[in-house]
Scaffold this motif. Structure first.
Motif, mmCIF file in Angstrom:
data_model
loop_
_atom_site.group_PDB
_atom_site.id
_atom_site.type_symbol
_atom_site.label_atom_id
_atom_site.label_comp_id
_atom_site.label_asym_id
_atom_site.label_seq_id
_atom_site.Cartn_x
_atom_site.Cartn_y
_atom_site.Cartn_z
ATOM 1 N N SER A 39 -7.411 6.703 -8.553
ATOM 2 C CA SER A 39 -6.309 5.622 -8.403
ATOM 3 C C SER A 39 -5.151 5.798 -8.349
ATOM 4 C CB SER A 39 -6.782 4.552 -9.758
ATOM 5 O OG SER A 39 -8.273 4.153 -9.318
ATOM 6 N N ILE A 40 -4.712 6.797 -9.253
ATOM 7 C CA ILE A 40 -3.120 7.078 -9.615
ATOM 8 C C ILE A 40 -2.722 8.233 -8.608
ATOM 9 C CG2 ILE A 40 -1.358 7.993 -11.380
ATOM 10 C CD1 ILE A 40 -3.227 6.571 -13.433
ATOM 11 N N LEU A 41 -3.417 9.422 -8.799
ATOM 12 C CA LEU A 41 -2.935 10.499 -8.075
ATOM 13 C C LEU A 41 -2.936 10.308 -6.279
ATOM 14 C CD1 LEU A 41 -4.359 13.701 -9.775
ATOM 15 C CD2 LEU A 41 -2.130 12.717 -9.878
ATOM 16 N N PRO A 42 -3.830 9.626 -5.775
ATOM 17 C CA PRO A 42 -3.951 9.381 -4.277
ATOM 18 C C PRO A 42 -2.656 8.588 -3.921
ATOM 19 C CG PRO A 42 -6.155 8.988 -5.087
ATOM 20 C CD PRO A 42 -5.210 9.082 -6.549
ATOM 21 N N ALA A 43 -2.066 7.749 -4.754
ATOM 22 C CA ALA A 43 -0.883 7.033 -4.143
ATOM 23 C C ALA A 43 0.352 8.024 -4.348
ATOM 24 C CB ALA A 43 -0.465 5.690 -5.177
ATOM 25 N N ASP B 203 -0.064 14.189 5.938
ATOM 26 C CA ASP B 203 1.285 13.595 6.369
ATOM 27 C C ASP B 203 1.229 12.234 6.724
ATOM 28 O OD1 ASP B 203 2.372 16.091 5.816
ATOM 29 O OD2 ASP B 203 1.849 16.880 7.988
ATOM 30 N N LEU B 204 1.460 11.369 5.544
ATOM 31 C CA LEU B 204 1.249 9.853 5.937
ATOM 32 C C LEU B 204 2.428 9.222 5.813
ATOM 33 C CD1 LEU B 204 -2.237 9.396 3.965
ATOM 34 C CD2 LEU B 204 -1.876 9.336 6.352
ATOM 35 N N PRO B 205 2.912 8.331 6.657
ATOM 36 C CA PRO B 205 4.234 7.482 6.284
ATOM 37 C C PRO B 205 3.980 6.292 5.444
ATOM 38 C CG PRO B 205 2.958 6.691 8.247
ATOM 39 C CD PRO B 205 2.049 7.536 7.823
ATOM 40 N N PRO C 115 0.816 -1.105 -0.038
ATOM 41 C CA PRO C 115 -0.014 0.022 0.101
ATOM 42 C C PRO C 115 0.804 1.271 -0.002
ATOM 43 C CG PRO C 115 0.167 -0.874 2.181
ATOM 44 C CD PRO C 115 0.871 -1.808 1.247
ATOM 45 N N ALA C 116 0.298 2.417 -0.776
ATOM 46 C CA ALA C 116 1.218 3.442 -0.569
ATOM 47 C C ALA C 116 1.300 4.071 0.743
ATOM 48 C CB ALA C 116 0.325 4.643 -1.398
ATOM 49 N N THR C 117 0.531 3.517 1.605
ATOM 50 C CA THR C 117 0.664 3.842 3.287
ATOM 51 C C THR C 117 -0.258 3.056 3.969
ATOM 52 O OG1 THR C 117 0.185 5.813 4.976
ATOM 53 C CG2 THR C 117 -1.475 5.766 3.178
ATOM 54 N N THR C 118 0.236 2.850 5.123
ATOM 55 C CA THR C 118 -0.625 1.706 5.915
ATOM 56 C C THR C 118 -1.504 2.686 6.950
ATOM 57 O OG1 THR C 118 1.427 1.753 7.845
ATOM 58 C CG2 THR C 118 1.101 -0.054 5.839
#
Length: 502
Positions: free
Chosen positions: A379-383, A352-354, A310-313
């Protein structure tokens, strides 16, 4: 054609045939005088010319087919053997070592028997082998060569059968071992590709790339708040697992496991609407206290070809700012509430996501980074909105490729052209794509009309600026059928061609 035997009595009227039968009857009476000379003798009539030609044709055809079958088997065997010699399998070196050690061992044993206490046994063995041939027909040394070759064949056969027994005992199919070794060794040398996005588009891309490389890393958006993913997010306070499940299924080596991951329950209190893969990820996340601690377990359990992260957890929500001043919260609400307004910008809440260290390391080592295909804003930009992920992509020297969609997205990218997509990526990422990969294959009118009825249109590229035109590459990417989707194999082929060109 079968021919029934015809009874003919001894007193047949045909002169020549009667004489022959009389001779046979006379011989029979000499052997047994108590037997009646008028006994009936069963014989087959002489086959006719068509019958003989038919039989000869059958024999010729059977022999020809047998030879073809033997030739085909020989070619398949040689082909299988040649695959063992493919560079990089790690097989030839050990087979060569085995051959060298066998040769050295043979000479060492010869020295031992000839100079040691077994000298008499070696002498008797040589004399025994000499009796097997005539020196005038075959030189004596050839007998030893033949026996040595047979012994080597027996040793190799024993090794093969031992390996087969071990493989069967461990639950592996010996007939697929070569394919497995070839696949693992070859794919391990494939390019390091990082694919960013989500939805079915990213899953199709991974499905095409997994046949060319085992060094794949999918960085997946987790802002989905609809369907099964939304329900699990709300009830378990976890990241959305839906797009992760699609990617795991696409990279799975097992068709059965891929089918199970995507299975959606149609009944059951609390189960209806959920997919098995989403429930599996939710279970592992719950057990490990979060999906970050469960990622290694997920990859081991699913045995995928590559990695999916995942891009962030951390749970997050997508927020869209519209041109009319409104703000829409939630990915599932964007298309419903956008109306005629235009999307100005999207962001994550909290911002500010890790990011996982494994994601950042994969981006640093990547030889190719691919955005999409998929929905641009959901789908693309959120990651790409995870700060550490965006920074790693900006700092990467790997080519950045945007796989442009074939059609616009209703309620999301209406009236946007290729240049608008490029500007949106730059505004959110801070880096423009080095290549914009666009489909060059004509879309059937029936497909265009069907999508038009749903509010979608072909993604246009009118009046491209010179700087943008230099970065556009065209390739036939359309999948067969009445859909405007990317063909996984064609997309993978085009991306790898771009990688080699760069």
């Amino acid at each position: 054609m079968p021919i029934n035997p015809v009874p003919i009595r001894e007193d047949a009227t045909a002169p020549g045939r009667a004489a022959e039968l009389a001779d046979q009857a006379g011989q029979s009476s000499q052997a047994d005088t108590g037997r009646d000379q008028a006994q009936t003798i069963m014989i087959r009539p002489a086959p006719t010319l068509p019958t003989r030609l038919y039989a000869v044709g059958r024999l010729y055809t059977r022999g020809k087919l047998d030879s073809r079958e033997r030739l085909g088997r020989s070619r398949r065997w040689l082909g299988s053997m040649s695959r063992w010699l493919t560079p990089g399998l790690g097989i030839k070196r050990w087979f060569g070592l085995f051959a060298v050690c066998s040769l050295v061992g043979a000479f060492a044993f010869l020295h031992l028997t000839w100079t040691g206490p077994l000298h008499f046994a070696a002498t008797r063995w040589i004399l025994y082998l000499n009796k097997l041939t005539d020196p005038q027909v075959m030189p004596l040394w050839m007998v030893g060569g033949i026996v040595t070759l047979l012994a080597l064949v027996g040793a190799v056969t024993s090794m093969v059968m031992l390996n087969r027994s071990v493989l069967r005992a461990t639950g592996n199919d010996p007939s697929t071992t070569l394919d497995t070794i070839h696949s693992v060794r070859t794919l391990s040398r494939g390019p390091r590709v990082v694919a960013v996005g989500g939805g079915t588009g990213l899953a199709k891309l991974l499905g095409g790339l997994k046949d060319h490389s085992g060094n794949l890393t999918a960085v997946v958006t987790v802002a989905d708040d609809g369907g099964s993913s939304g329900r699990l997010r709300e009830s378990l306070d976890m990241i959305a697992p839906g797009d992760l499940t699609d990617c795991y299924a696409a990279l799975s080596d097992s068709p059965v496991l891929a089918r199970l991951l995507l299975h959606r329950f149609e009944r059951g209190d609390g189960l209806e609407g959920h997919t098995f893969g989403n429930l599996l990820l939710a279970t592992l996340s719950e057990e490990q206290g979060g999906l970050q601690g469960a990622m290694q377990d997920v990859h081991e359990v699913l045995n995928v070809r590559g990695e999916v992260f995942p891009a962030t957890t951390s749970p997050t929500a997508l927020v869209a700012e519209l041109s009319d001043g409104r703000t829409v919260r939630g990915e599932s609400q964007l298309a419903l509430q956008k109306g005629s307004a235009r999307i100005v910008r999207v962001r994550l809440d909290p911002p500010d996501l890790p990011a996982l260290p494994a994601v950042l390391e994969a981006v640093r080592q990547a030889s190719l980074i691919v955005l999409g295909p998929g929905s641009l804003y959901t789908s693309i930009l959120p990651a790409l909105l995870v700060p550490e992920v965006a920074q790693a992509i900006r700092d990467s020297s790997a080519p950045l490729v945007y796989a442009a969609p074939i059609m616009t997205e209703p309620g999301e990218t209406d009236a946007m052209n290729l240049g608008d997509h490029d500007d949106a990526i730059f505004a959110h990422l801070g880096r423009r794509a080095d290549v914009l990969l666009v489909n060059s294959q004509p879309v059937p009118l029936a497909v265009v009309d069907r999508y038009a009825a749903e509010g979608a249109a072909l993604l246009g590229s009118p009046g491209l600026e010179a700087q943008l035109r230099k970065r556009v590459r065209y390739a036939p990417l359309l999948a067969p059928g009445l859909v405007a989707h990317h063909d996984p194999a064609a997309l993978a082929k085009a991306l790898l061609a771009l990688k080699r060109r760069n």
